[in-house]
Design a protein around this motif. Structure first.
Motif, PDB file in Angstrom:
ATOM      1  N   GLY A  50      -0.321   1.669  25.190  1.00 35.09           N
ATOM      2  CA  GLY A  50       0.659   2.533  25.836  1.00 35.09           C
ATOM      3  C   GLY A  50       0.014   3.675  26.587  1.00 35.09           C
ATOM      4  N   ASN A  51       0.849   4.483  27.228  1.00 36.59           N
ATOM      5  CA  ASN A  51       0.339   5.606  28.014  1.00 36.59           C
ATOM      6  C   ASN A  51       0.468   6.953  27.295  1.00 36.59           C
ATOM      7  N   VAL A  52       0.763   6.921  25.994  1.00 41.41           N
ATOM      8  CA  VAL A  52       0.803   8.127  25.164  1.00 41.41           C
ATOM      9  C   VAL A  52       0.061   7.843  23.858  1.00 41.41           C
ATOM     10  N   SER A  53      -0.427   8.884  23.215  1.00 41.14           N
ATOM     11  CA  SER A  53      -1.078   8.720  21.916  1.00 41.14           C
ATOM     12  C   SER A  53      -0.072   8.158  20.925  1.00 41.14           C
ATOM     13  N   ALA A  54      -0.517   7.222  20.093  1.00 43.92           N
ATOM     14  CA  ALA A  54       0.398   6.597  19.138  1.00 43.92           C
ATOM     15  C   ALA A  54      -0.383   5.975  17.986  1.00 43.92           C
ATOM     16  N   ALA A  55       0.320   5.735  16.897  1.00 46.00           N
ATOM     17  CA  ALA A  55      -0.250   5.071  15.726  1.00 46.00           C
ATOM     18  C   ALA A  55       0.891   4.704  14.787  1.00 46.00           C
ATOM     19  N   PRO A  56       0.614   3.827  13.830  1.00 51.05           N
ATOM     20  CA  PRO A  56       1.628   3.546  12.808  1.00 51.05           C
ATOM     21  C   PRO A  56       1.969   4.829  12.050  1.00 51.05           C
ATOM     22  N   VAL A  57       3.107   4.816  11.383  1.00 43.19           N
ATOM     23  CA  VAL A  57       3.543   5.995  10.648  1.00 43.19           C
ATOM     24  C   VAL A  57       3.068   5.961   9.194  1.00 43.19           C
ATOM     25  N   ALA A  58       3.123   4.786   8.573  1.00 37.96           N
ATOM     26  CA  ALA A  58       2.811   4.701   7.152  1.00 37.96           C
ATOM     27  C   ALA A  58       2.252   3.324   6.809  1.00 37.96           C
ATOM     28  N   ALA A  59       1.665   3.262   5.606  1.00 42.84           N
ATOM     29  CA  ALA A  59       1.213   1.989   5.057  1.00 42.84           C
ATOM     30  C   ALA A  59       1.491   2.014   3.562  1.00 42.84           C
ATOM     31  N   SER A  60       1.888   0.866   3.020  1.00 43.59           N
ATOM     32  CA  SER A  60       2.096   0.754   1.578  1.00 43.59           C
ATOM     33  C   SER A  60       1.055  -0.199   0.993  1.00 43.59           C
ATOM     34  N   PHE A  61       0.742   0.011  -0.266  1.00 43.14           N
ATOM     35  CA  PHE A  61      -0.255  -0.817  -0.957  1.00 43.14           C
ATOM     36  C   PHE A  61       0.317  -1.227  -2.310  1.00 43.14           C
ATOM     37  N   GLU A  62       0.458  -2.531  -2.501  1.00 42.06           N
ATOM     38  CA  GLU A  62       0.864  -3.064  -3.805  1.00 42.06           C
ATOM     39  C   GLU A  62      -0.363  -3.680  -4.451  1.00 42.06           C
ATOM     40  N   LEU A  63      -0.604  -3.320  -5.693  1.00 41.15           N
ATOM     41  CA  LEU A  63      -1.752  -3.811  -6.446  1.00 41.15           C
ATOM     42  C   LEU A  63      -1.295  -4.866  -7.442  1.00 41.15           C
ATOM     43  N   PHE A  64      -1.998  -5.999  -7.445  1.00 39.94           N
ATOM     44  CA  PHE A  64      -1.691  -7.096  -8.364  1.00 39.94           C
ATOM     45  C   PHE A  64      -2.933  -7.485  -9.156  1.00 39.94           C
ATOM     46  N   ASN A  65      -2.722  -8.129 -10.301  1.00 41.42           N
ATOM     47  CA  ASN A  65      -3.833  -8.616 -11.115  1.00 41.42           C
ATOM     48  C   ASN A  65      -4.612  -9.697 -10.368  1.00 41.42           C
ATOM     49  N   LYS A  66      -5.665 -10.218 -10.985  1.00 47.90           N
ATOM     50  CA  LYS A  66      -6.537 -11.163 -10.281  1.00 47.90           C
ATOM     51  C   LYS A  66      -5.873 -12.490  -9.951  1.00 47.90           C
ATOM     52  N   PHE A  67      -4.747 -12.783 -10.581  1.00 52.17           N
ATOM     53  CA  PHE A  67      -4.014 -14.014 -10.271  1.00 52.17           C
ATOM     54  C   PHE A  67      -2.915 -13.778  -9.234  1.00 52.17           C
ATOM     55  N   GLY A  68      -2.676 -12.507  -8.902  1.00 53.22           N
ATOM     56  CA  GLY A  68      -1.641 -12.168  -7.932  1.00 53.22           C
ATOM     57  C   GLY A  68      -0.240 -12.308  -8.483  1.00 53.22           C
ATOM     58  N   THR A  69      -0.105 -12.309  -9.823  1.00 50.94           N
ATOM     59  CA  THR A  69       1.196 -12.563 -10.443  1.00 50.94           C
ATOM     60  C   THR A  69       1.830 -11.334 -11.090  1.00 50.94           C
ATOM     61  N   VAL A  70       1.026 -10.346 -11.469  1.00 52.62           N
ATOM     62  CA  VAL A  70       1.555  -9.163 -12.160  1.00 52.62           C
ATOM     63  C   VAL A  70       1.292  -7.935 -11.295  1.00 52.62           C
ATOM     64  N   ARG A  71       2.374  -7.244 -10.937  1.00 56.67           N
ATOM     65  CA  ARG A  71       2.249  -6.023 -10.130  1.00 56.67           C
ATOM     66  C   ARG A  71       1.768  -4.887 -11.030  1.00 56.67           C
ATOM     67  N   LEU A  72       0.664  -4.251 -10.633  1.00 48.75           N
ATOM     68  CA  LEU A  72       0.068  -3.180 -11.427  1.00 48.75           C
ATOM     69  C   LEU A  72       0.333  -1.783 -10.863  1.00 48.75           C
ATOM     70  N   GLY A  73       0.678  -1.713  -9.582  1.00 48.56           N
ATOM     71  CA  GLY A  73       0.902  -0.397  -8.989  1.00 48.56           C
ATOM     72  C   GLY A  73       1.391  -0.487  -7.556  1.00 48.56           C
TER      73      GLY A  73
END
Length: 172
Positions: A50-73
């Motif tokens: 674009g012709n103006v400064s810009a960037a995403p507003v936010a990012a989220s991070f979900e943490l899962f165990n090594k199997f990807g089955t249990v949400r830890l945070g």
């Protein structure tokens, strides 16, 4: 008599208009490997067309165990810096979590949001938590000791100030 010895030429394209174009994309996301005492981190490559400064507003991070089955945070950050018009940038963001990591593999699910709350990019992938090295352990111990020292010093100053105030009050 005038003599011009050095000459130069600059060519550039200039677009003049009254339209603001806000157009950017996240071309890649990489979750970085970390040590036990660190928070998850990710690297974002952002392209601003674009012709103006810009960037995403936010990012989220979900943490899962090594199997990807249990949400830890889960956590969100709003730390993106704007990218200048017609350029690209790389930013590394940290996702603070109140979790003690053990060495091993974990899954991270990152979503990036625009100013309307829409998901504009995402990734779900494995990242590694490495065991702290001796230096990491020393630095962690020093940080903890510094925190304790600050509490002791502040408490000592408060105690001395209180004692002095009591002596001044008793003399009156």
């Amino acid at each position: 008599e005038m003599c011009i010895r050095d000459r130069g030429r600059i060519d550039y394209t200039l677009t003049v208009g009254d339209n603001v174009v806000k157009k950017y994309s996240v071309s890649s996301i990489s979750i970085l490997d970390i040590s036990e005492n660190q928070n998850p981190k990710a690297e974002f490559k952002i392209k601003n067309e674009g012709n103006v400064s810009a960037a995403p507003v936010a990012a989220s991070f979900e943490l899962f165990n090594k199997f990807g089955t249990v949400r830890l945070g889960f956590t969100e950050v709003y730390d993106f810096k704007k990218i200048e018009a017609f350029s690209e940038g790389v930013q590394t963001l940290e996702f603070p979590m109140d979790i003690k990591f053990s060495p091993g593999e974990y899954w991270g699910d990152i979503k990036v949001y625009d100013d309307e709350g829409k998901t504009i990019s995402s990734i779900k992938t494995i990242f590694n938590v490495k065991e702290n090295t001796f230096i990491d352990k020393v630095i962690f111990a020093l940080k903890r000791a510094a925190g304790v020292l600050i509490v002791v010093v502040v408490g000592g100053v408060w105690y001395i100030k209180k004692r002095l105030n009591n002596k001044i009050t008793n003399k009156k």
